[in-house]
Design an enzyme around this catalytic site. Sequence first.
Site, PDB file in Angstrom:
ATOM      1  CG  ASP A 151      59.687 -57.464  23.162  1.00 48.80           C
ATOM      2  OD1 ASP A 151      59.682 -58.632  23.610  1.00 48.80           O
ATOM      3  OD2 ASP A 151      60.670 -56.706  23.259  1.00 48.80           O
ATOM      4  CG  HIS A 152      55.087 -63.074  24.348  1.00 50.08           C
ATOM      5  ND1 HIS A 152      54.445 -62.760  25.516  1.00 50.08           N
ATOM      6  CD2 HIS A 152      54.372 -64.089  23.803  1.00 50.08           C
ATOM      7  CE1 HIS A 152      53.400 -63.555  25.685  1.00 50.08           C
ATOM      8  NE2 HIS A 152      53.325 -64.363  24.640  1.00 50.08           N
ATOM      9  NE  ARG A 153      62.467 -58.656  24.981  1.00 49.36           N
ATOM     10  CZ  ARG A 153      63.520 -57.951  24.575  1.00 49.36           C
ATOM     11  NH1 ARG A 153      64.731 -58.240  25.037  1.00 49.36           N
ATOM     12  NH2 ARG A 153      63.362 -56.962  23.714  1.00 49.36           N
TER      13      ARG A 153
END
Length: 487
Positions: A456-458
């Site tokens: 998850d790039h968040r």
Amino acid sequence: MSRIKEFNLPDLGEGLTEGEILAWLVKVGDTIELNQPIVEVETAKAAVEIPAKWAGQVQAIFHPEGSTVEVGTPIIAIDTEPGAGPAEQSTTGASTSDLPTPSAASLAAVEVAPTEGAVEPGLIGGPAPGGRTAVLVGYGPRTTAAKRRPRKGAAPAASAPAAAPVQHSPAPVVPAPVRSPSPAVNGNGRSSGPVLAKPPVRKLAKDLGVDLSALTGSGPSGSITREDVQRAAAPAAAEPLTVTSPVSSAASFGADREQRIPVKGVRRLTAENMSRSAFTAPHVTEFLTVDVTRAMKALDRLRGRREWRDVRVSPLLLVAKAVLLAVRRHPMVNSSWAGDEIVVKEYVNLGIAAATERGLIVPNIKDAGRLTLRELADAMTDLVQTAKAGRTSPADMSGGTLTITNVGVFGVDTGTPILPPGESAILAFGAVREQPWVHKGKVKPRLVTTLGLSFDHRIIDGELGSKFLRDVGDFLADPEATLLAWT
């Protein structure tokens, strides 16, 4: 107090609303004991056996195998004092295929026992909130009538007729779910109240051109089923067509050679979870190809040790250990997105994706980071065997924090896995193959695998994801040397 008690389908975990009856383990007339498994039910998460709440004799079974039952619906009736002689109101041995409609007098003689053990969170023995029935886990369907906004132009619903006085006659009791009063009917003989039908049934009716408001439902509480719609469409389908267009001919071509598989249970839950995850968490996937020759030799040495001869040792065990050690060095990988904050877990519930006859499930090993290598091997073996047997409990599939999917067992090199909801990373472990590899300046045949890490790039940026994947690869390239370097 009546000795005939109905057992309702309990909430089997995390607010599940329905289950499919796979197999009855008892039959009418059987004498059963307390906590004896009586029925196998498949929910959206797993197949589980439900134990009896009372000892006694089975008087009636309300739903056949293959039927889908909502939580809170009676599924079986049990005589808790079968040796006490004839009851004032007793249940006859009705079969699941032929249950007559009970009279008001017969229903009055049956006690619907509340489900035990359900409390409001934080209150021991507290009532369930919002007019809901207490269930094993969470809350079941409401016991109070739901309020609906009246539709524009709809006639008011007809009130239910007053119940006739109960006659205490020795009529046989065959408990069955009580249907709610029918909606009001307008001058055309059609229902003016809300139509009870699930979304798939509504879509089928739309495709077949069937007016749902003109049908009388045969399902629970008068709901309209697929069979009701298909029966209504059958006469129209049987009429001869005077004109056949090329479009309709093309659409019907090969229809008799198509198989339609209902989307339900594990497959339905997987589809919903993957769709939600794919369109919620921004996925990034990185790949790393690793020479695992030394790791495979280390496994061979491990298998040769006396204390490990009865243990299942596979390459996946070393991958799991590599992931757990890498999490210690990069804790942020083991976290979840919670809107205004990131929740970093100090424990690792390690999920292992398992392909079963009912579909893909991801049970997890609770607090796997605290286990020794031997304990981890035993836990993984038990997890896989339980999943293959279809006995994984809903609790074992809840609360995962990080997942491994072994696509290598299918001969696949790697993939771009989708994150399980609530997790920030998942590692794909590809097939181990002998390939030409530059080793100490020379091209030699070596055992090589490819890892794929989706995250998850968040939460995880490229640097953190790359470092984590690199650490997993370093351990698999030389487990013994890396372990010494990290400890």
